[in-house]
Design a protein around this motif. Sequence first.
Motif, PDB file in Angstrom:
ATOM      1  N   ALA A 126       0.819  -1.214   0.000  1.00 55.18           N
ATOM      2  CA  ALA A 126       0.000   0.000   0.000  1.00 55.18           C
ATOM      3  C   ALA A 126       0.850   1.260   0.000  1.00 55.18           C
ATOM      4  CB  ALA A 126      -0.936  -0.002   1.205  1.00 55.18           C
ATOM      5  N   LEU A 127       1.950   1.257   0.748  1.00 56.58           N
ATOM      6  CA  LEU A 127       2.798   2.448   0.791  1.00 56.58           C
ATOM      7  C   LEU A 127       3.510   2.659  -0.546  1.00 56.58           C
ATOM      8  CD1 LEU A 127       3.871   4.744   2.591  1.00 56.58           C
ATOM      9  CD2 LEU A 127       5.820   3.258   3.143  1.00 56.58           C
ATOM     10  N   VAL A 128       3.995   1.584  -1.140  1.00 57.61           N
ATOM     11  CA  VAL A 128       4.650   1.700  -2.448  1.00 57.61           C
ATOM     12  C   VAL A 128       3.665   2.243  -3.485  1.00 57.61           C
ATOM     13  CG1 VAL A 128       5.836   0.443  -4.283  1.00 57.61           C
ATOM     14  CG2 VAL A 128       6.233  -0.183  -1.889  1.00 57.61           C
ATOM     15  N   LEU A 129       2.425   1.768  -3.452  1.00 61.37           N
ATOM     16  CA  LEU A 129       1.430   2.225  -4.423  1.00 61.37           C
ATOM     17  C   LEU A 129       1.052   3.684  -4.198  1.00 61.37           C
ATOM     18  CD1 LEU A 129      -0.651  -1.030  -4.543  1.00 61.37           C
ATOM     19  CD2 LEU A 129       0.468   0.036  -6.513  1.00 61.37           C
ATOM     20  N   ALA A 130       1.066   4.137  -2.954  1.00 56.30           N
ATOM     21  CA  ALA A 130       0.805   5.556  -2.702  1.00 56.30           C
ATOM     22  C   ALA A 130       1.876   6.416  -3.366  1.00 56.30           C
ATOM     23  CB  ALA A 130       0.756   5.818  -1.201  1.00 56.30           C
ATOM     24  N   PHE A 131       3.138   5.979  -3.282  1.00 55.95           N
ATOM     25  CA  PHE A 131       4.213   6.720  -3.945  1.00 55.95           C
ATOM     26  C   PHE A 131       4.138   6.570  -5.454  1.00 55.95           C
ATOM     27  CE2 PHE A 131       5.880   7.097   0.271  1.00 55.95           C
ATOM     28  CZ  PHE A 131       6.658   8.250   0.233  1.00 55.95           C
ATOM     29  N   ALA A 132       3.690   5.417  -5.934  1.00 56.11           N
ATOM     30  CA  ALA A 132       3.528   5.226  -7.377  1.00 56.11           C
ATOM     31  C   ALA A 132       2.492   6.176  -7.947  1.00 56.11           C
ATOM     32  CB  ALA A 132       3.147   3.782  -7.682  1.00 56.11           C
ATOM     33  N   GLY A 133       1.434   6.424  -7.183  1.00 54.92           N
ATOM     34  CA  GLY A 133       0.415   7.350  -7.649  1.00 54.92           C
ATOM     35  C   GLY A 133       0.952   8.752  -7.844  1.00 54.92           C
ATOM     36  N   LEU A 190      10.582  -3.442   0.243  1.00 55.79           N
ATOM     37  CA  LEU A 190       9.689  -4.380  -0.446  1.00 55.79           C
ATOM     38  C   LEU A 190       9.833  -4.151  -1.946  1.00 55.79           C
ATOM     39  CD1 LEU A 190       7.346  -6.462  -0.363  1.00 55.79           C
ATOM     40  CD2 LEU A 190       5.784  -4.500  -0.231  1.00 55.79           C
ATOM     41  N   VAL A 191      10.340  -5.135  -2.685  1.00 59.04           N
ATOM     42  CA  VAL A 191      10.776  -4.880  -4.065  1.00 59.04           C
ATOM     43  C   VAL A 191       9.983  -5.626  -5.138  1.00 59.04           C
ATOM     44  CG1 VAL A 191      13.118  -4.301  -3.333  1.00 59.04           C
ATOM     45  CG2 VAL A 191      12.575  -6.674  -3.939  1.00 59.04           C
ATOM     46  N   ASP A 192       8.860  -6.250  -4.782  1.00 56.76           N
ATOM     47  CA  ASP A 192       8.141  -7.069  -5.773  1.00 56.76           C
ATOM     48  C   ASP A 192       6.894  -6.408  -6.340  1.00 56.76           C
ATOM     49  OD1 ASP A 192       5.506  -8.201  -4.278  1.00 56.76           O
ATOM     50  OD2 ASP A 192       7.148  -8.020  -2.878  1.00 56.76           O
ATOM     51  N   THR A 193       6.537  -5.206  -5.875  1.00 52.42           N
ATOM     52  CA  THR A 193       5.227  -4.634  -6.207  1.00 52.42           C
ATOM     53  C   THR A 193       4.962  -4.618  -7.704  1.00 52.42           C
ATOM     54  OG1 THR A 193       5.409  -3.221  -4.239  1.00 52.42           O
ATOM     55  CG2 THR A 193       3.712  -2.642  -5.860  1.00 52.42           C
ATOM     56  N   PHE A 194       5.954  -4.266  -8.488  1.00 48.13           N
ATOM     57  CA  PHE A 194       5.746  -4.127  -9.927  1.00 48.13           C
ATOM     58  C   PHE A 194       6.470  -5.202 -10.730  1.00 48.13           C
ATOM     59  CE2 PHE A 194       5.416   0.174  -8.031  1.00 48.13           C
ATOM     60  CZ  PHE A 194       4.033   0.275  -8.138  1.00 48.13           C
ATOM     61  N   ARG A 246      -6.891   0.980  -7.419  1.00 52.38           N
ATOM     62  CA  ARG A 246      -7.016   2.284  -8.075  1.00 52.38           C
ATOM     63  C   ARG A 246      -6.423   3.347  -7.167  1.00 52.38           C
ATOM     64  NH1 ARG A 246     -13.318   2.190 -10.316  1.00 52.38           N
ATOM     65  NH2 ARG A 246     -12.907   1.035 -12.242  1.00 52.38           N
ATOM     66  N   VAL A 247      -5.764   4.324  -7.761  1.00 53.63           N
ATOM     67  CA  VAL A 247      -5.175   5.438  -7.020  1.00 53.63           C
ATOM     68  C   VAL A 247      -5.550   6.728  -7.727  1.00 53.63           C
ATOM     69  CG1 VAL A 247      -3.046   6.509  -6.203  1.00 53.63           C
ATOM     70  CG2 VAL A 247      -3.246   4.013  -6.237  1.00 53.63           C
ATOM     71  N   ASP A 248      -6.241   7.599  -7.016  1.00 53.27           N
ATOM     72  CA  ASP A 248      -6.674   8.889  -7.559  1.00 53.27           C
ATOM     73  C   ASP A 248      -7.391   8.730  -8.899  1.00 53.27           C
ATOM     74  OD1 ASP A 248      -5.786  10.408  -5.402  1.00 53.27           O
ATOM     75  OD2 ASP A 248      -3.757  10.593  -6.210  1.00 53.27           O
ATOM     76  N   GLY A 249      -8.282   7.759  -8.956  1.00 54.50           N
ATOM     77  CA  GLY A 249      -9.124   7.555 -10.129  1.00 54.50           C
ATOM     78  C   GLY A 249      -8.497   6.781 -11.259  1.00 54.50           C
ATOM     79  N   ARG A 250      -7.228   6.380 -11.128  1.00 51.48           N
ATOM     80  CA  ARG A 250      -6.536   5.630 -12.180  1.00 51.48           C
ATOM     81  C   ARG A 250      -6.323   4.191 -11.745  1.00 51.48           C
ATOM     82  NH1 ARG A 250      -1.401   7.198 -12.413  1.00 51.48           N
ATOM     83  NH2 ARG A 250      -1.488   8.359 -10.450  1.00 51.48           N
ATOM     84  N   ASP A 251      -6.430   3.271 -12.672  1.00 50.03           N
ATOM     85  CA  ASP A 251      -6.123   1.886 -12.367  1.00 50.03           C
ATOM     86  C   ASP A 251      -4.639   1.779 -12.025  1.00 50.03           C
ATOM     87  OD1 ASP A 251      -8.712   1.118 -12.855  1.00 50.03           O
ATOM     88  OD2 ASP A 251      -8.334   0.343 -14.866  1.00 50.03           O
ATOM     89  N   LEU A 252      -4.350   1.314 -10.828  1.00 52.23           N
ATOM     90  CA  LEU A 252      -2.965   1.163 -10.378  1.00 52.23           C
ATOM     91  C   LEU A 252      -2.957   0.130  -9.261  1.00 52.23           C
ATOM     92  CD1 LEU A 252      -0.004   2.083 -10.530  1.00 52.23           C
ATOM     93  CD2 LEU A 252      -0.556   3.876  -8.870  1.00 52.23           C
ATOM     94  N   ALA A 253      -2.218  -0.947  -9.456  1.00 56.10           N
ATOM     95  CA  ALA A 253      -2.174  -2.042  -8.493  1.00 56.10           C
ATOM     96  C   ALA A 253      -0.833  -2.728  -8.594  1.00 56.10           C
ATOM     97  CB  ALA A 253      -3.294  -3.050  -8.767  1.00 56.10           C
ATOM     98  N   LYS A 254      -0.526  -3.572  -7.625  1.00 56.14           N
ATOM     99  CA  LYS A 254       0.648  -4.421  -7.770  1.00 56.14           C
ATOM    100  C   LYS A 254       0.429  -5.317  -8.973  1.00 56.14           C
ATOM    101  CE  LYS A 254       1.198  -7.965  -4.994  1.00 56.14           C
ATOM    102  NZ  LYS A 254       1.334  -8.806  -3.749  1.00 56.14           N
ATOM    103  N   ASN A 255       1.501  -5.646  -9.671  1.00 60.05           N
ATOM    104  CA  ASN A 255       1.370  -6.495 -10.852  1.00 60.05           C
ATOM    105  C   ASN A 255       0.750  -7.834 -10.470  1.00 60.05           C
ATOM    106  OD1 ASN A 255       2.804  -4.405 -12.085  1.00 60.05           O
ATOM    107  ND2 ASN A 255       3.913  -5.834 -13.413  1.00 60.05           N
ATOM    108  N   GLY A 256      -0.150  -8.297 -11.341  1.00 60.24           N
ATOM    109  CA  GLY A 256      -0.874  -9.525 -11.078  1.00 60.24           C
ATOM    110  C   GLY A 256      -2.247  -9.299 -10.485  1.00 60.24           C
TER     111      GLY A 256
END
Length: 371
Positions: free
Chosen positions: A192-199, A227-231, A348-358
């Motif tokens: 969740a933290l990695v995805l917040a920064f990805a957004g 944590l290095v597997d998110t993407f 989804r993050v800020d209205g865009r599709d964004l998730a860990k791969n898979g």
Amino acid sequence: MVASAMCNLPPDHRPYTDKYFLRSRLILEREGLNPLVTMQVFFRDGPGVFAGGAEAAAILNAYSPLAGHGGTVRILPEGAPFAPLEPVLHIEGPLKDFIELETLYLGVMSAATSLANGQPEPTPEGVAAKARAIRAAVPDRHLMYFGARHWHFAAEEAFCRAAVSAGFDSCATDAGARAAGRPSGVGTIPHALVLAFAGKLGKEQATREATLAFDRHIEPDCPRVALVDTFNHEVDDALDTARALGSRLSAVRLDTAGELVGQGGVPDDGRPYLTGRGVTVAGTLAVRQALDAAGFSEVGIVLSSGFGNLEKIKAFVAAEKQYGRRLFSSLGIGGLYKSWSATADIVRVDGRDLAKNGRHYRPNPRLKDIW
């Protein structure tokens, strides 16, 4: 134990929350990050009947300002049938409003749904027996109990005491750790933290920047574990983060989704746990070799996902003997008992599709609005 605890919520959720969510909430606050996200929950097990939704909603209502901030919670009705991977819960709202609650709402749904589908209630004695078997297989590694999300919070102290008494070193929640005689829970960075920064910054920078933010804001005596597997860039993000943190980086964590072959891994060739999807020997070896070649041999590797399976652990130990090198320094293990475990992902993050791969957003018209 579960029935007597239904909706008897503790005065404070934080002792029963995985430590990495508490730390993530602090980092988001200090970094000025609070994206609007969609969280999606599903079970791999099934088909079956769903239970625990009312208590999960009570947790969100009791501890989160989500309703007052325009957030929404949509959940499958109690007793409704569901299929594997079908969403049973969607939460939408500012991430800071509910990032600390994932452990509790997953735990109550996992416990109730497990019991509703005929799974026996786990016991501390069973937890201790499994923990002893794992410790015997890996006598020289740090073992962390990560099972709070797999069962009701009312059992957390008893299960942590059982795991530590049988040889585990630490637990992920403060309540469990203290019950087991440890000063506090352990844990660093969730997806969740990695995805917040990805957004905010994009996928290419997110893993590195989330780890640097952790380094800025978390007490210096807490190990820096990226944590290095998110993407699904396990090798690239391990190297990128190691270069950014240098000697401050203690380890990288691999938690590759079971839908994916890790970067540098090998597709399934009939050798269980060595090749294929998820966290495998081949994928771990690729990260180890890349770190060593780049001069980061002192950076350890933490493995999680599926290591409640004793055969998987034995496969890694056998591979270490074959290759003549240590592949991992510690294990995060939740599966010390059988449960139908709910899984949560930001999709989804800020209205865009964004998730860990898979993982990706799946609509489900059968979900009902709670608010």
